[in-house]
Design an enzyme around this catalytic site. Structure first.
Site, mmCIF file in Angstrom:
data_model
loop_
_atom_site.group_PDB
_atom_site.id
_atom_site.type_symbol
_atom_site.label_atom_id
_atom_site.label_comp_id
_atom_site.label_asym_id
_atom_site.label_seq_id
_atom_site.Cartn_x
_atom_site.Cartn_y
_atom_site.Cartn_z
ATOM 1 N N THR A 23 0.702 -1.352 0.163
ATOM 2 C CA THR A 23 -0.001 0.079 -0.193
ATOM 3 C C THR A 23 0.747 0.980 -0.084
ATOM 4 O O THR A 23 1.687 1.979 0.466
ATOM 5 C CB THR A 23 -0.685 0.533 1.180
ATOM 6 O OG1 THR A 23 -1.545 1.061 1.399
ATOM 7 C CG2 THR A 23 0.119 -0.227 2.664
ATOM 8 N N ASP A 24 0.501 1.981 -0.583
ATOM 9 C CA ASP A 24 0.864 3.674 -0.356
ATOM 10 C C ASP A 24 0.911 3.904 1.142
ATOM 11 O O ASP A 24 2.098 5.474 1.747
ATOM 12 C CB ASP A 24 0.285 4.171 -1.112
ATOM 13 C CG ASP A 24 -0.956 5.359 -1.179
ATOM 14 O OD1 ASP A 24 -1.569 4.867 -0.074
ATOM 15 O OD2 ASP A 24 -1.903 5.895 -1.582
ATOM 16 N N GLU A 25 0.968 3.705 2.016
ATOM 17 C CA GLU A 25 0.496 4.237 3.635
ATOM 18 C C GLU A 25 1.607 3.668 3.749
ATOM 19 O O GLU A 25 2.197 4.689 4.995
ATOM 20 C CB GLU A 25 -0.924 3.331 4.553
ATOM 21 C CG GLU A 25 -1.988 3.987 3.773
ATOM 22 C CD GLU A 25 -3.534 3.762 4.987
ATOM 23 O OE1 GLU A 25 -3.643 3.131 6.088
ATOM 24 O OE2 GLU A 25 -4.145 3.670 3.993
ATOM 25 N N TYR A 70 -1.445 -0.193 11.095
ATOM 26 C CA TYR A 70 -2.309 -1.272 9.657
ATOM 27 C C TYR A 70 -1.011 -0.322 8.828
ATOM 28 O O TYR A 70 0.156 -1.836 8.302
ATOM 29 C CB TYR A 70 -3.361 -1.151 9.301
ATOM 30 C CG TYR A 70 -3.215 -0.957 7.442
ATOM 31 C CD1 TYR A 70 -3.378 -2.505 7.277
ATOM 32 C CD2 TYR A 70 -3.246 0.199 6.671
ATOM 33 C CE1 TYR A 70 -3.596 -2.246 5.879
ATOM 34 C CE2 TYR A 70 -2.881 -0.514 5.727
ATOM 35 C CZ TYR A 70 -3.198 -1.343 4.990
ATOM 36 O OH TYR A 70 -3.754 -1.833 3.719
ATOM 37 N N LYS A 120 2.147 -3.276 6.877
ATOM 38 C CA LYS A 120 2.010 -3.647 6.216
ATOM 39 C C LYS A 120 4.064 -3.267 5.875
ATOM 40 O O LYS A 120 4.139 -3.657 4.655
ATOM 41 C CB LYS A 120 1.794 -2.280 5.149
ATOM 42 C CG LYS A 120 0.415 -3.197 5.329
ATOM 43 C CD LYS A 120 -0.093 -4.292 4.786
ATOM 44 C CE LYS A 120 -0.139 -4.745 3.243
ATOM 45 N NZ LYS A 120 -1.072 -5.893 2.694
HETATM 46 P P1 NAD Z 1 -10.036 -6.495 2.268
HETATM 47 O O1 NAD Z 1 -9.965 -7.046 4.137
HETATM 48 O O2 NAD Z 1 -11.138 -6.851 1.751
HETATM 49 O O3 NAD Z 1 -9.960 -8.229 2.771
HETATM 50 C C1 NAD Z 1 -8.852 -9.207 3.512
HETATM 51 C C2 NAD Z 1 -9.087 -10.518 2.646
HETATM 52 O O4 NAD Z 1 -7.872 -10.795 3.724
HETATM 53 C C3 NAD Z 1 -9.963 -11.440 3.532
HETATM 54 O O5 NAD Z 1 -10.499 -11.962 2.683
HETATM 55 C C4 NAD Z 1 -9.648 -12.049 5.092
HETATM 56 O O6 NAD Z 1 -10.386 -12.881 5.593
HETATM 57 C C5 NAD Z 1 -8.371 -12.549 4.809
HETATM 58 N N1 NAD Z 1 -7.878 -12.810 5.864
HETATM 59 C C6 NAD Z 1 -7.265 -11.697 6.548
HETATM 60 N N2 NAD Z 1 -6.154 -12.658 7.284
HETATM 61 C C7 NAD Z 1 -6.421 -13.670 6.982
HETATM 62 C C8 NAD Z 1 -5.444 -14.933 7.348
HETATM 63 N N3 NAD Z 1 -4.552 -14.684 7.949
HETATM 64 N N4 NAD Z 1 -4.965 -15.564 6.902
HETATM 65 C C9 NAD Z 1 -6.139 -15.174 5.474
HETATM 66 N N5 NAD Z 1 -6.634 -15.003 5.306
HETATM 67 C C10 NAD Z 1 -6.946 -13.957 5.867
HETATM 68 O O7 NAD Z 1 -8.957 -6.437 2.033
HETATM 69 P P2 NAD Z 1 -8.643 -5.437 0.288
HETATM 70 O O8 NAD Z 1 -9.054 -3.780 0.840
HETATM 71 O O9 NAD Z 1 -9.320 -6.575 -0.460
HETATM 72 O O10 NAD Z 1 -7.037 -4.985 0.461
HETATM 73 C C11 NAD Z 1 -6.580 -6.680 -0.097
HETATM 74 C C12 NAD Z 1 -5.177 -6.469 0.464
HETATM 75 O O11 NAD Z 1 -4.996 -5.420 -0.743
HETATM 76 C C13 NAD Z 1 -4.286 -5.819 1.584
HETATM 77 O O12 NAD Z 1 -2.968 -6.281 1.470
HETATM 78 C C14 NAD Z 1 -3.549 -4.725 1.796
HETATM 79 O O13 NAD Z 1 -3.521 -4.227 2.644
HETATM 80 C C15 NAD Z 1 -4.364 -4.343 0.145
HETATM 81 N N6 NAD Z 1 -3.952 -3.075 -0.330
HETATM 82 C C16 NAD Z 1 -5.553 -2.882 -0.397
HETATM 83 C C17 NAD Z 1 -6.278 -1.075 -0.869
HETATM 84 C C18 NAD Z 1 -7.345 -1.189 -0.906
HETATM 85 O O14 NAD Z 1 -7.669 0.538 -1.017
HETATM 86 N N7 NAD Z 1 -8.081 -1.322 -0.437
HETATM 87 C C19 NAD Z 1 -5.249 -0.074 -1.479
HETATM 88 C C20 NAD Z 1 -3.894 -0.812 -1.058
HETATM 89 C C21 NAD Z 1 -3.216 -2.166 -1.156
HETATM 90 O O1 DAU Z 2 -4.115 3.875 0.730
HETATM 91 C C1 DAU Z 2 -4.702 2.682 0.076
HETATM 92 C C2 DAU Z 2 -5.525 2.280 1.742
HETATM 93 O O2 DAU Z 2 -6.663 2.445 1.714
HETATM 94 C C3 DAU Z 2 -5.677 1.069 1.400
HETATM 95 O O3 DAU Z 2 -4.268 0.352 2.289
HETATM 96 C C4 DAU Z 2 -6.101 0.876 2.830
HETATM 97 O O4 DAU Z 2 -5.995 -1.129 3.278
HETATM 98 C C5 DAU Z 2 -7.403 1.015 2.873
HETATM 99 O O5 DAU Z 2 -8.047 0.568 4.041
HETATM 100 C C6 DAU Z 2 -7.454 2.851 2.695
HETATM 101 O O6 DAU Z 2 -7.417 3.527 3.963
HETATM 102 P P1 DAU Z 2 -7.560 4.367 4.620
HETATM 103 O O7 DAU Z 2 -7.578 4.891 5.756
HETATM 104 O O8 DAU Z 2 -7.115 5.506 3.133
HETATM 105 O O9 DAU Z 2 -9.637 3.742 3.992
HETATM 106 P P2 DAU Z 2 -10.624 4.876 4.478
HETATM 107 O O10 DAU Z 2 -11.910 3.971 3.213
HETATM 108 O O11 DAU Z 2 -10.851 3.966 5.806
HETATM 109 O O12 DAU Z 2 -10.708 6.224 4.432
HETATM 110 C C7 DAU Z 2 -10.795 6.662 3.372
HETATM 111 C C8 DAU Z 2 -10.758 8.777 4.212
HETATM 112 O O13 DAU Z 2 -11.761 8.983 4.281
HETATM 113 C C9 DAU Z 2 -10.073 8.627 5.267
HETATM 114 O O14 DAU Z 2 -9.141 9.727 5.385
HETATM 115 C C10 DAU Z 2 -10.891 8.758 6.541
HETATM 116 C C11 DAU Z 2 -11.732 9.861 5.612
HETATM 117 N N1 DAU Z 2 -12.865 8.490 6.827
HETATM 118 C C12 DAU Z 2 -13.361 6.961 6.509
HETATM 119 C C13 DAU Z 2 -14.198 6.663 7.377
HETATM 120 C C14 DAU Z 2 -14.310 4.905 7.342
HETATM 121 C C15 DAU Z 2 -13.850 9.527 7.069
HETATM 122 O O15 DAU Z 2 -13.842 11.410 7.010
HETATM 123 N N2 DAU Z 2 -14.860 8.890 7.352
HETATM 124 C C16 DAU Z 2 -15.348 7.437 7.168
HETATM 125 O O16 DAU Z 2 -16.576 6.534 8.461
#
Ligand code: NAD
Ligand code: DAU
Length: 341
Positions: free
Chosen positions: A120-122, A144, A148
């Site tokens: 992730t970019d985080e 988190y 990562k």
């Molecule tokens: P998500 O939370 O929707 O899904 C995570 C999945 O992993 C779930 O199905 C969960 O059951 C499974 N899981 C959790 N712990 C596990 C374990 N110990 N063994 C096997 N499975 C397990 O996540 P997402 O948003 O789809 O993100 C997927 C990946 O992409 C993550 O690695 C996250 O860090 C990365 N990522 C997410 C975003 C985003 O915006 N959502 C952006 C950049 C990177």
């Molecule tokens: O940047 C990549 C990341 O993006 C991934 O690595 C993470 O897995 C994914 O969860 C996401 O993280 P963020 O914290 O950026 O996503 P979230 O949707 O939780 O929040 C997006 C922005 O919105 C953040 O600035 C917090 C804000 N927010 C979020 C929620 C849930 C609100 O203002 N209100 C809310 O209820």
């Protein structure tokens, strides 16, 4: 090719599995997922009977299970992914994101197979100017992000020490179908449809860099096929938006589709206490993947967000079963295990 996809019942990896099965007729996917609260097998209903798909309920930390499973390469999506939850309890984040990645790296080392780590970019922290490139320092701010970043460093160590063919991708914020409603975009859409309050953290001016999940999946696949060993690739679509801008855009589209006055929906906005350590701004420079791999995003944000809203409107039952908790029983009805609670 037998591809082990971890976390396949989650948001991004379920989209990825669908993308791979429809792109490569000779690929077999093994989806290894623990089915935490974020794992939803209903995300894969349309492909679950494919003879090129196998589901295994299990934990990526389970070395014995990994040794018993046959595969040729690993794409590691599995993670605890929600920042707010990591602030409440960091432990599961370290367990899955760090220890789990370590177990996967070990089996990849023993088998000599390719390992793609989805990050992730985080990991770069927050920035006020410019965009993160792959040489930017790792300055994670949430537990988190720290978990990562730790897993990214472990991957690097296996490349340097064991010459493992591993790559890391670092993507910005994803949106699209099947995203769990704890995340900003699905939360706003669903709360607008249900006329529930829409919580905006702090002043709403934090910036995220949004990309459609399909573009992310295509990028991961491109890196899997064309990335170099030890390569790190940022993925993003140069689409920075303030949170409040996203919220207002969603509300205006929903208002138009349902012929309601926009004010009725904007009145739902509720400014709430800020997230602890809330990163102010993320911005990704994807030049490397564009120039070296030839990937570029296809989906324009205005189109992507409108289609995503339409998807949530047409798939009401999908998210209602999440809100009620019923989605958790799907595994039991499909795979025959009795509910424990
Ligand atoms: P998500 O939370 O929707 O899904 C995570 C999945 O992993 C779930 O199905 C969960 O059951 C499974 N899981 C959790 N712990 C596990 C374990 N110990 N063994 C096997 N499975 C397990 O996540 P997402 O948003 O789809 O993100 C997927 C990946 O992409 C993550 O690695 C996250 O860090 C990365 N990522 C997410 C975003 C985003 O915006 N959502 C952006 C950049 C990177
Ligand atoms: O940047 C990549 C990341 O993006 C991934 O690595 C993470 O897995 C994914 O969860 C996401 O993280 P963020 O914290 O950026 O996503 P979230 O949707 O939780 O929040 C997006 C922005 O919105 C953040 O600035 C917090 C804000 N927010 C979020 C929620 C849930 C609100 O203002 N209100 C809310 O209820």
């Amino acid at each position: 090719m037998k591809l082990l996809v971890t976390g396949g019942a989650g948001f991004i990896a379920s989209n990825y599995i669908r993308h791979i099965l429809s792109t490569y007729p000779d690929y077999h996917i093994i989806n290894l997922d623990k089915l935490t609260y974020a794992g939803n097998l209903e995300n894969l209903k349309d492909i679950e009977t494919s003879d090129r798909y196998t589901f295994i309920k299990g934990d990526i930390c389970d070395g014995e299970l990994l040794r018993e499973t046959e595969f040729d390469a690993i794409i590691n999506f599995a993670a605890e992914s929600h920042v707010d939850r990591s602030i409440l309890d960091a432990q599961p984040f370290l367990q899955t994101n760090v220890m789990g990645t370590c177990s996967l790296l070990e089996i990849a080392r023993q088998r000599g197979c390719t390992f793609l780590h989805v990050s992730t970019d985080e990991v770069y922290g927050s920035t006020t100017e410019g965009a993160f490139n792959e040489a930017s320092p790792l300055l994670p701010n949430s537990p988190y992000a720290a978990s990562k970043a730790s897993s990214d460093l472990l991957v690097r160590s296996y490349v340097e020490t064991h010459n493992l063919k591993a790559m890391i991708t670092r993507c910005s914020n994803n949106y699209g179908p099947y995203q769990f409603p704890e995340k900003l975009i699905p939360l706003v859409i669903i709360n607008a449809l249900n006329r529930n309050p829409i919580p905006v953290y702090g002043d709403g001016m934090n910036v995220r860099d949004w990309i459609h999940v399909t573009d992310h999946c295509r990028a991961v696949d491109a890196v899997f096929h064309n990335g170099t060993t030890g390569g790190i690739y940022n993925i993003g679509s140069r689409n920075e938006r303030q949170n409040i801008e996203i919220v207002n855009l969603i509300l205006s589209i929903v208002a138009e589709k349902f012929h309601v006055e926009e004010k009725v929906l904007t009145n739902l906005i509720s400014y709430v206490r800020d997230r602890k350590g809330h990163d102010r701004r993320y911005a990704i420079d994807p030049s490397r993947i564009e120039q070296e791999i030839g990937w570029k995003p296809d989906i324009n944000f205005e189109d992507g967000i409108e289609k995503t809203i339409e998807w949530y409107i047409s798939n009401k039952q999908w998210w209602q079963r999440i809100l009620s908790g019923d989605y958790m029983t799907y595994y039991n009805t499909q795979y025959g295990e009795r509910l424990k609670t």
